[in-house]
Design an enzyme around this catalytic site. Sequence first.
Site, short mmCIF file in Angstrom:
data_model
loop_
_atom_site.label_atom_id
_atom_site.label_comp_id
_atom_site.label_asym_id
_atom_site.label_seq_id
_atom_site.Cartn_x
_atom_site.Cartn_y
_atom_site.Cartn_z
CG HIS A 43 0.03 -0.09 2.57
ND1 HIS A 43 0.90 -0.81 3.26
CD2 HIS A 43 -0.07 1.66 3.64
CE1 HIS A 43 0.74 -0.07 4.05
NE2 HIS A 43 0.40 0.43 4.49
C1 UD1 Z 1 -2.14 5.13 6.51
C2 UD1 Z 1 -1.46 5.87 7.08
C3 UD1 Z 1 0.27 4.64 6.99
C4 UD1 Z 1 -0.10 3.62 7.44
C5 UD1 Z 1 -1.22 3.39 6.38
C6 UD1 Z 1 -1.98 1.74 7.22
C7 UD1 Z 1 -0.44 8.25 7.01
C8 UD1 Z 1 0.50 8.95 6.33
N1 UD1 Z 1 -0.14 6.96 6.56
O1 UD1 Z 1 -2.38 5.09 5.22
O2 UD1 Z 1 1.21 5.13 7.47
O3 UD1 Z 1 0.99 2.76 7.09
O4 UD1 Z 1 -2.99 4.00 6.97
O5 UD1 Z 1 -3.13 1.03 6.47
O6 UD1 Z 1 -1.29 8.50 7.89
N2 UD1 Z 1 -8.98 4.20 1.62
C9 UD1 Z 1 -9.78 3.63 2.00
N3 UD1 Z 1 -11.00 3.17 3.12
C10 UD1 Z 1 -10.12 3.53 3.77
C11 UD1 Z 1 -9.28 3.88 4.09
C12 UD1 Z 1 -8.39 4.68 3.40
O7 UD1 Z 1 -10.55 3.58 0.74
O8 UD1 Z 1 -10.61 2.91 5.25
C13 UD1 Z 1 -8.63 4.81 0.82
C14 UD1 Z 1 -8.79 5.74 -0.04
O9 UD1 Z 1 -8.50 6.02 -0.72
C15 UD1 Z 1 -8.04 7.28 0.54
C16 UD1 Z 1 -6.47 5.92 0.73
O10 UD1 Z 1 -7.47 4.48 1.19
O11 UD1 Z 1 -7.47 8.13 -0.67
C17 UD1 Z 1 -5.56 6.18 1.55
O12 UD1 Z 1 -5.93 6.34 2.92
P1 UD1 Z 1 -5.16 7.04 4.19
O13 UD1 Z 1 -5.53 7.32 5.70
O14 UD1 Z 1 -4.50 8.49 3.55
O15 UD1 Z 1 -3.18 6.76 4.07
P2 UD1 Z 1 -2.57 5.15 4.32
O16 UD1 Z 1 -2.88 5.05 2.72
O17 UD1 Z 1 -3.77 4.57 4.80
#
Ligand code: UD1
Length: 361
Positions: free
Chosen positions: A205
């Site tokens: 991811h």
């Molecule tokens: C975040 C953390 C990362 C951690 C990861 C674990 C930061 C900078 N990064 O990354 O360190 O390893 O969580 O999972 O905070 N999304 C969904 N559903 C959700 C959450 C996210 O669909 O419940 C998708 C969305 O498209 C979103 C993308 O994932 O834009 C990224 O989510 P985000 O919370 O920004 O960061 P992660 O990549 O999950």
Amino acid sequence: MTFHHMHIVGARPNFMKAGPVVRALHEFDKPPLLVHTGQHYDAAMSEIFFEQLGLPQPNLNLGVGSGSHAEQTARLMVALEEVMLQHEPSRVVVYGDINSTLAASIVASKLHIPVAHVEAGLRSFDRTMPEEINRVVTDVLSDLHFVTCPEGVDNLRSEGIHEDGIHFVGNPMIDTLLGVRDALDPTIAERMFGLIGTYGVVTLHRPSNVDDPAVAARVVEGLARVAKVMPLLIPLHPRGRRVLTEVGLFETPGVTVVDPLGYMDFMSLVSGAALVLTDSGGIQEETTVLGIPCLTMRENTERPITITMGTNQLVGNDPDRIAAVAEKVLSEPPHGRIPPLWDGRAGDRIARILVDVASSP
Ligand code: UD1
């Protein structure tokens, strides 16, 4: 001073770290206010962890959701400022290195509320990683640093962090794992996904692997090579789904893609695997404790103890390197030791220090 602590969690890896600390504080009769920022909001990325980890439900859920880093961090800060002004905590406790961690430490500091950081001092020394910026800023702003490994203590010292606030306490995420270890089902791959015999587990991811299609294609090529030797199962984080679909992950022979799993199912899957390929931080630690070989598809790690003592190796995203190291690892007996103080009692140690510091004049 009254003990009125606010603990902030926001995304999947936070929940396993906060669980043991929050539970220990309840046992000490010092229940904190638990705030979920809602950075992760899908049931599979959030709710299921609270259920399975026996974590008390958050007192507040801010529903902040996704966005660019600036948008998300700004929304987190606005929402967190409101709840901190309303509840006036005597201390804020933050976990790990996600955007919620950063936002909470900035907001609390500006409101003159002291900040404790659980999992302080980890450094990849790679500032292209958003998490590295979150770690550095959070540590500068915290006055209590709970550290999982000796290297973390060295990193904080070399950055001039005050010695009095540095506490080497072990790893609360490992408390959670050890607490459920006996209940893990290593036959889950066959039961849930029909995979018979040796298999590998993959998680993917990180922006550095899944945002750029050219890089993602190399990673998928590496997985395809390993999948010729052994089937691979990948519970896929939503973040990289679009690009990984474009570059053919779903059509790769030997690779089965499934939705994100809950904690028990995921750790069960890992416990029965011959090999794990990942770009996660926490999984490097969990595989070390379970004695499962881990190939980390990154060029660096903020958790070097998983290499020096544990089962982890860095393989980057070069397909030849991924395939060669996988082949070598599968031909050797797994080896590795458990790092010091990863003994299932870190949450107690952290809770005790939080209570002691709050009651000292
Ligand atoms: C975040 C953390 C990362 C951690 C990861 C674990 C930061 C900078 N990064 O990354 O360190 O390893 O969580 O999972 O905070 N999304 C969904 N559903 C959700 C959450 C996210 O669909 O419940 C998708 C969305 O498209 C979103 C993308 O994932 O834009 C990224 O989510 P985000 O919370 O920004 O960061 P992660 O990549 O999950």
